[in-house]
Scaffold this motif. Structure first.
Motif, PDB file in Angstrom:
ATOM      1  N   LYS A 137       0.815  -1.223   0.000  1.00 40.51           N
ATOM      2  CA  LYS A 137       0.000   0.000   0.000  1.00 40.51           C
ATOM      3  C   LYS A 137       0.840   1.261   0.000  1.00 40.51           C
ATOM      4  O   LYS A 137       0.314   2.359  -0.159  1.00 40.51           O
ATOM      5  CB  LYS A 137      -0.869   0.045   1.269  1.00 40.51           C
ATOM      6  N   SER A 162      -8.029  -0.328   4.316  1.00 42.76           N
ATOM      7  CA  SER A 162      -8.742  -0.240   3.050  1.00 42.76           C
ATOM      8  C   SER A 162      -7.783  -0.606   1.920  1.00 42.76           C
ATOM      9  O   SER A 162      -6.594  -0.271   1.967  1.00 42.76           O
ATOM     10  CB  SER A 162      -9.292   1.173   2.861  1.00 42.76           C
ATOM     11  N   ASN A 170      -6.354   0.182  -1.062  1.00 39.14           N
ATOM     12  CA  ASN A 170      -6.053   1.248  -2.014  1.00 39.14           C
ATOM     13  C   ASN A 170      -4.591   1.599  -1.778  1.00 39.14           C
ATOM     14  O   ASN A 170      -4.057   1.321  -0.707  1.00 39.14           O
ATOM     15  CB  ASN A 170      -6.949   2.479  -1.769  1.00 39.14           C
ATOM     16  N   SER A 175     -10.327   5.051  -1.741  1.00 39.83           N
ATOM     17  CA  SER A 175     -10.627   3.658  -1.396  1.00 39.83           C
ATOM     18  C   SER A 175     -11.362   3.010  -2.564  1.00 39.83           C
ATOM     19  O   SER A 175     -11.829   3.686  -3.469  1.00 39.83           O
ATOM     20  CB  SER A 175     -11.490   3.595  -0.133  1.00 39.83           C
ATOM     21  N   HIS A 204      -5.548  11.768   2.078  1.00 38.34           N
ATOM     22  CA  HIS A 204      -6.392  10.612   1.802  1.00 38.34           C
ATOM     23  C   HIS A 204      -7.234  10.796   0.561  1.00 38.34           C
ATOM     24  O   HIS A 204      -7.622  11.904   0.237  1.00 38.34           O
ATOM     25  CB  HIS A 204      -7.393  10.438   2.951  1.00 38.34           C
TER      26      HIS A 204
HETATM   27 MG    MG Z   1      -7.839   3.793   4.284  1.00 41.20          MG
END
Ligand code: MG
Ligand code: TXA
Length: 321
Positions: free
Chosen positions: A53, A141, A143, A149, A227
């Motif tokens: 990630k 999550s 992503n 996400s 994010h």
């Molecule tokens: Mg997340």
């Protein structure tokens, strides 16, 4: 298994479960968003999630459990937390609990924190996966860190094929936003991340008001990071935009998500309710990246119990980079 780049894509929970037990990494759907998981007690596997990630190592993972009894093996559940767990799970709620873990090996659970974020998901596939492995599954999550996400199987496959050991196919997430994160260990109770659960319902159950820590708080490490950002610039607006106010370049591709149609959009999603907005938001943002749009306009959500959670994701996605 460790360095294989062949990704098995399957609907078979037993195949995915075996891969997890061998220390592999599995992508699976939950009711909120897709998760990228490893067995929580396998530190090497958990570390690999951070690599895949590109996640900052001080941002801890949520651990997924099959039941309250399973959580109790790893964490202390206080009175308020227990009430929340009993009334709102299985479902999209994550509770920060004091860890019972003492061995250094298992500290990967929490990036070295003395707390564990615990969630009992409702989605059938992940519940069957948890039952199969009989151990908690740590999963942020699915992503790449900083990107939106994922709520569609096709995005999960496009982003993670060749990077993980397995992608478990199952019903796509129906909520669309990540779980509500609450720290109810002491008063005042903190809402660390708004999600689809109505905070007022939780407050009414406990007869207590929750506080919202500021976004730069160190309490929830995830709040420190950028994010959900798509490639294009994202602007939040009150109403369906008119070309005049937007001052667009001639050939720019504009994407729009909102409550009414906008003829000038190259790509748009019109939603009827906040619930549909939440459900479709990440699919929209991922589609904006796929279609290489130049600018994204998002309408402010309606004023209901989902407003806070949607607005929070939009603000994070609109952060100037
Ligand atoms: Mg997340
Ligand atoms: O819906 C969800 O929660 C999804 C699905 C896969 O379950 N998972 C998810 O994980 O959204 P992630 O890693 O993207 O978000 C976890 C959030 C982060 O903001 C993290 O900082 C916070 O929970 N968190 C995790 N452990 C924590 C802890 N011990 N104390 C405070 N915050 C914690």
């Amino acid at each position: 298994m460790q360095h294989s780049h062949d990704t098995i894509i399957t609907e078979d929970v037993a195949i995915a479960g075996k891969i997890l037990l061998q220390g592999g990494i599995v992508i699976f759907p939950t009711e909120t968003v897709y998760g990228i998981g490893a067995i929580s007690t396998k530190p090497e596997a958990c570390k690999r999630i951070y690599e895949i990630k590109n996640r900052p190592s001080d941002n801890p993972l949520i651990a997924h459990f099959s039941s309250i009894e399973e959580i109790e093996k790893y964490a202390k559940i206080g009175i308020q937390s227990e009430l929340l767990l009993k009334n709102f799970t299985p479902g999209p709620l994550t509770l920060i609990l004091d860890s019972k873990i003492t061995s250094f090996e298992d500290s990967i659970f929490t990036s070295g924190l003395e707390t564990i974020a615990c969630r009992i998901p409702a989605h059938t596939s992940v519940r069957r996966l948890l039952e199969y492995v009989g151990l908690p599954i740590s999963a942020p999550s699915a992503n790449i860190s900083g990107k939106p996400s994922i709520t569609r199987e096709k995005d999960a496959i496009a982003v993670f094929s060749g990077k993980v050991d397995c992608i478990l196919k199952g019903e796509e997430p129906i909520v669309g936003l990540e779980s509500t994160v609450v720290d109810a260990r002491k008063l005042p109770i903190q809402l660390l991340r708004a999600g689809s659960l109505d905070p007022q319902k939780m407050e009414n159950l406990l007869n207590l008001r929750f506080i919202r820590p500021t976004s730069d708080s160190s309490l929830s490490p995830g709040n420190r990071y950028k994010h959900y950002a798509p490639n294009a610039k994202l602007t939040i607006i009150e109403e369906n935009p008119s070309l005049e106010i937007l001052n667009l370049q001639k050939d720019e591709k504009i994407a729009w998500i909102g409550f009414s149609k906008w003829d000038k959009a190259f790509f748009q999603i019109v939603v009827q309710s906040n619930q549909e907005y939440a459900y479709r938001l990440y699919a929209f943002l991922n589609e904006c990246d796929l279609q290489a749009v130049d600018q994204i306009y998002c309408q402010v959500p309606q004023k209901d119990s989902l407003q806070e959670a949607i607005a929070n994701r939009l603000h994070k996605a609109s952060d100037p980079r």
